[in-house]
Design a protein around this motif. Structure first.
Motif, short mmCIF file in Angstrom:
data_model
loop_
_atom_site.label_atom_id
_atom_site.label_comp_id
_atom_site.label_asym_id
_atom_site.label_seq_id
_atom_site.Cartn_x
_atom_site.Cartn_y
_atom_site.Cartn_z
N ARG A 82 12.23 9.31 0.15
CA ARG A 82 13.26 8.39 0.36
C ARG A 82 12.55 7.12 0.60
NH1 ARG A 82 13.29 7.50 5.73
NH2 ARG A 82 12.60 9.35 7.01
N VAL A 83 13.29 6.08 0.51
CA VAL A 83 12.70 4.81 1.26
C VAL A 83 12.66 4.92 2.84
CG1 VAL A 83 13.16 2.52 1.69
CG2 VAL A 83 13.84 3.29 -0.70
N GLY A 84 11.40 4.55 3.25
CA GLY A 84 11.12 4.83 4.67
C GLY A 84 10.30 6.21 4.74
N GLY A 85 10.20 6.93 3.95
CA GLY A 85 9.49 7.96 3.73
C GLY A 85 8.05 7.84 3.79
N ILE A 86 6.87 8.89 3.84
CA ILE A 86 5.76 8.63 4.05
C ILE A 86 4.93 9.71 3.26
CG2 ILE A 86 5.51 9.85 6.41
CD1 ILE A 86 3.41 7.91 7.21
N VAL A 87 3.81 9.09 2.70
CA VAL A 87 3.08 10.01 2.05
C VAL A 87 1.74 10.15 2.82
CG1 VAL A 87 2.39 8.49 0.31
CG2 VAL A 87 2.19 10.81 -0.20
#
Ligand SMILES: C[S@@+](CC[C@H](N)C(=O)[O-])C[C@H]1O[C@@H](n2cnc3c(N)ncnc32)[C@H](O)[C@@H]1O
Length: 155
Positions: free
Chosen positions: A92-97
């Motif tokens: 999602r937007v704001g998510g982190i990899v």
């Protein structure tokens, strides 16, 4: 991805909301069973983790776009650049990899010594993250290094 014996999964589960679910992928069924038992021993009910057996590049395209808060990668370094593409689709937007072995991504100049393919691949993912203006990059010097990128907007 890269469930292994489940230790990273346990740390992730400990940091997740009590209603959040961990989806974890490994090509090796023995590791998946070992991790399933480890999650149970650590006190997590079976419905907190969805363990999928298969090669990541076969499984990831079947997962839902924009449905994940975090993607943690600790498998098949040669495939890190392809995993980045899939992770950005899943987040999602704001998510982190987050990629393990991130310290290998340092942009050291090419010299006469040959760089192994796996390390070249980690460096390539570092370059892709640095050059993508929709991502906020982060490199944490813990363990073998965690290379992370927050997805600020659609790529
Ligand atoms: C370094 S271990 C992961 C350790 C794990 N994070 C833990 O905490 O135990 C890498 C794992 O990735 C799995 N793996 C390797 N290549 C893979 C691929 N292409 N797709 C899915 N899993 C893969 C291996 O079977 C192995 O369990």
């Amino acid at each position: 991805m890269g469930t292994g014996c489940g230790s990273s999964g346990i740390w992730l589960l400990r940091g997740m909301r009590p209603d959040a679910i961990l989806t974890t992928v490994d090509v090796d069924p023995e590791y998946q069973e070992m991790a399933r038992a480890a999650f149970r021993r650590a006190g997590f009910p079976a419905n907190r983790a969805r363990l999928i057996q298969g090669r990541a590049m076969d499984v990831l395209p079947r997962l839902t776009d924009g449905a994940y808060d975090m993607v943690f990668v600790d498998a098949a370094k040669e495939e890190y650049p392809r995993f980045l593409t899939e992770a950005l689709r899943l987040l999602r937007v704001g998510g982190i990899v987050v990629f393990n072995n991130g310290l290998e991504a340092a942009p050291v100049p090419d010299g006469p010594l040959s760089v192994p393919g796996a390390q070249r691949s980690v460096r390539e993912v570092g370059r892709l993250i640095r050059e993508d203006e929709s991502l906020v990059p982060l490199l944490l010097p813990v363990g073998e290094g965690l290379l992370a990128a927050i997805r600020e907007e659609a790529s």
